[in-house]
Structure formats: structure tokens, C-alpha cells
Scaffold this active site. Structure first.
Site: not given
Ligand code: NAD
Length: 295
Positions: A54, A98, A121
Site C-alpha cells: 500500500k 492493519q 478503508d
């Protein structure tokens, strides 16, 4: 006639190039480059790889990286403090925690506290609520990627029968909400759905997000339908080794569908591309909000 393939790799490349151009324009207008903060607790190699990918993709399009790595024994309060600082930092447009985190850290609880404006997200309960009510917010990346694939292939959505197999918070539910927002008639199926094949056969757009190799058979597909296979399943190859397959029996489906995503190379590459789009969107909206607070 064999279905046309939806090339997710090529479309993801296009999306990334667009984000790169738009970031450059944004910076040329005098704004700070968008920033993506990632927080990784512990040393799980798969998680480190995801976070690394990412950050690398962000750097390639000119998004600033704020890469926070904490040791396996980091405390809950320490992680909470970092997330609070990132939420207050104007250089940070988007925040990703995460998951999973080590047991002493309530990762799900902390992720839920990410402010909706920085929830790139799109998975917190607040973001899910905004989506459910059709209000402005950041949308989850894989479902946004699916919508982008449909749009770029000019698949008619308004009035179409869309069937989504799977109702997870990550894919099934949000993609159903996005299809509904685009005026499809949406049916959501799950493990308790009766006669799944019969329901799938109604679909002009069929989305399979289950995690069961080859669940969707060729004769479940309406001729000419668009089939989006989200599943990523690792299966044994007859001669040894493994390979990735989707939730759709691809060889059967290809003879019936009009358009179909392959696995790999369909939906998969779209997720990070849409994360980059979300980070740019978040940066723009933060500037907009700050401006309207001043006016
Ligand atoms: P999940 O396990 O959270 O949800 C699966 C859903 O499928 C559940 O709602 C369940 O009710 C339904 N289901 C299970 N068995 C069923 C059956 N026999 N018939 C009908 N429905 C059934 O999974 P998820 O997180 O939504 O992921 C689904 C798949 O998509 C997985 O293979 C995952 O790896 C993949 N995935 C891919 C991407 C990507 O491409 N970037 C992103 C997320 C998930």
C-alpha cells in the site's frame, strides 16, 4: 461465444495513472500532497507485505507515506495515542490500521474510532452507516473497485437485476449498497439462501463474494450476464503445487456470460487502486471542510 474478459489489471493501471495525474494537479494548485498513514503492530510477514504494497503504490502516485511500525508487544494505549495523533494531523488524509493486531490491542475497537473523513478503508461502522443511508462518505475499496469495473465496461446498472452472493461487511453488504445506490434491483444471497442457482439465474449482474472455489456453476448464469468473481481461493493443482481460483466455475461460466472477471487479474488489482482514489478524495474533502469552516 466466449465471454469478454474484464481486465482488472489494465483498469487498475488506468485508475492509478488517473490518481497520479490528479495528485500532481492538486499539488500544482498549491495544496499539500495527500498523505496515507498505515499503522502495523507486530511482525506478521503477510501483514507487513500488505502494508508495504500500500505504501509503495501510494508513493508511485505522489501520495505521502506515514508508515508506523510498532513492536509485537506494543500496548493498546500506545496504538490509540498514535491513531489519535494521526487523526489530528492535517498532513494525514487517510489512516489504515492493519488487522489483526496482537491480542493485547483491541484492533477492531481502535479501527472503529478512525474518523469517517480519514477512513480510507471505508469499513468503520460510521462509514458503513453513511453508505447504508446513501450519504457522502468514503466507500470500501474492493466494492468500489467492482463498481469501477462495471462503469468502465459501460454495464447498464440502473434497473438491472443484480444478485450478490455473500453478505460480509468487507464485500457483500457494501457492494449491494453501492449497486442499490446506482439503482439496480438488488438481491443479496448467503449461506442460508434456498435454491441459490435459481436466484443467480435472474441476475444481469452477478457478484460472487463467498470464498468457495467454483461454487457458482455455468448453468446458474443468465446468458449474456456480467459476472464479477471476487473470490480468491488457493487450490491444489492436479500435478502438484497450488493455484488461485475464484468462486465461479470459470470454464463453464465463460461459455454463458457476456462479461466476466478472471481470477487472478480481475477484482483483485482494483482494491489498492481504489484505496489511492479514496486517499485523494479524503484530502480534497478535508480541504473543502476546512474552507467551509472558515467561511
Ligand atoms: P466472508 O467469509 O466474510 O463472507 C462470505 C459470505 O459468503 C458470507 O456472507 C456467507 O453467508 C456467504 N456464504 C458462505 N457459504 C455460502 C454458500 N454455500 N452459499 C452462499 N453463500 C455462502 O468472506 P469475504 O471477506 O466477503 O470474502 C469473500 C471472498 O472474496 C474470499 O475468497 C476473499 O478472499 C475474497 N476477497 C477478495 C478481495 C479482493 O479481490 N481484493 C477482497 C476481499 C475478499
Amino acid at each position: 461465444m466466449a465471454a469478454q474478459l474484464i481486465d482488472g489489471k489494465a483498469i487498475a493501471r488506468e485508475v492509478r495513472a488517473e490518481v497520479k495525474r490528479e495528485v500532481a494537479e492538486w499539488v500544482a494548485e498549491g495544496h499539500e500532497a495527500p498523505g496515507l498513514a498505515t499503522v502495523l503492530v507486530g511482525d506478521d510477514p503477510a501483514s507487513a507485505l500488505y502494508v508495504g504494497n500500500k505504501q509503495k503504490a501510494s508513493a508511485e502516485v505522489g501520495i505521502q507515506g506515514f508508515d508506523h511500525r510498532l513492536p509485537q508487544d506494543a500496548g493498546h494505549d500506545e496504538v490509540e495515542g498514535i491513531l489519535r495523533d494521526l487523526a489530528a494531523d492535517p498532513r494525514v488524509s487517510g489512516i489504515l490500521l492493519q488487522l489483526p493486531t496482537p491480542p493485547q490491542v483491541d484492533g477492531a475497537g481502535l479501527a472503529a474510532q478512525i474518523p469517517p473523513g480519514k477512513d480510507v478503508d471505508g469499513l468503520t461502522p460510521l462509514s458503513a452507516g453513511l453508505l447504508a443511508q446513501g450519504r457522502r462518505g468514503l466507500r470500501p475499496c474492493t466494492p468500489s473497485g467492482i463498481m469501477e469495473l462495471l462503469r468502465r465496461h459501460d454495464v447498464p446498472i440502473q434497473g438491472a437485476e443484480a444478485v450478490v452472493v455473500g453478505r460480509s461487511d468487507l464485500v457483500g453488504r457494501p457492494v449491494s449498497a453501492l449497486l442499490l445506490a446506482a439503482n439496480a434491483t438488488v438481491t443479496v444471497c448467503h449461506s442460508k439462501t434456498r435454491d441459490l442457482g435459481e436466484v443467480c439465474r435472474r441476475a444481469d449482474i452477478l457478484v460472487a463474494a463467498v470464498g468457495r472455489p467454483g461454487l457458482v456453476k455455468g448453468d446458474w448464469i443468465k446468458p449474456g450476464a456480467t459476472v464479477i468473481d471476487v473470490g480468491i481461493n488457493r487450490v491444489e493443482k492436479p500435478g502438484g503445487g497450488t493455484r488461485l481460483v475464484g468462486d465461479v466455475a470459470f470454464d463453464e461460466a465463460q461459455g454463458v456470460a457476456g462479461l466476466i472477471t478472471p481470477v487472478p487479474g480481475g477484482v483483485g488489482p482494483m482494491t489498492i487502486a481504489c484505496l489511492l482514489q479514496n486517499t485523494l478524495t479524503a484530502a480534497r474533502r478535508q480541504v473543502e471542510t476546512a474552507r467551509s469552516a472558515i467561511e
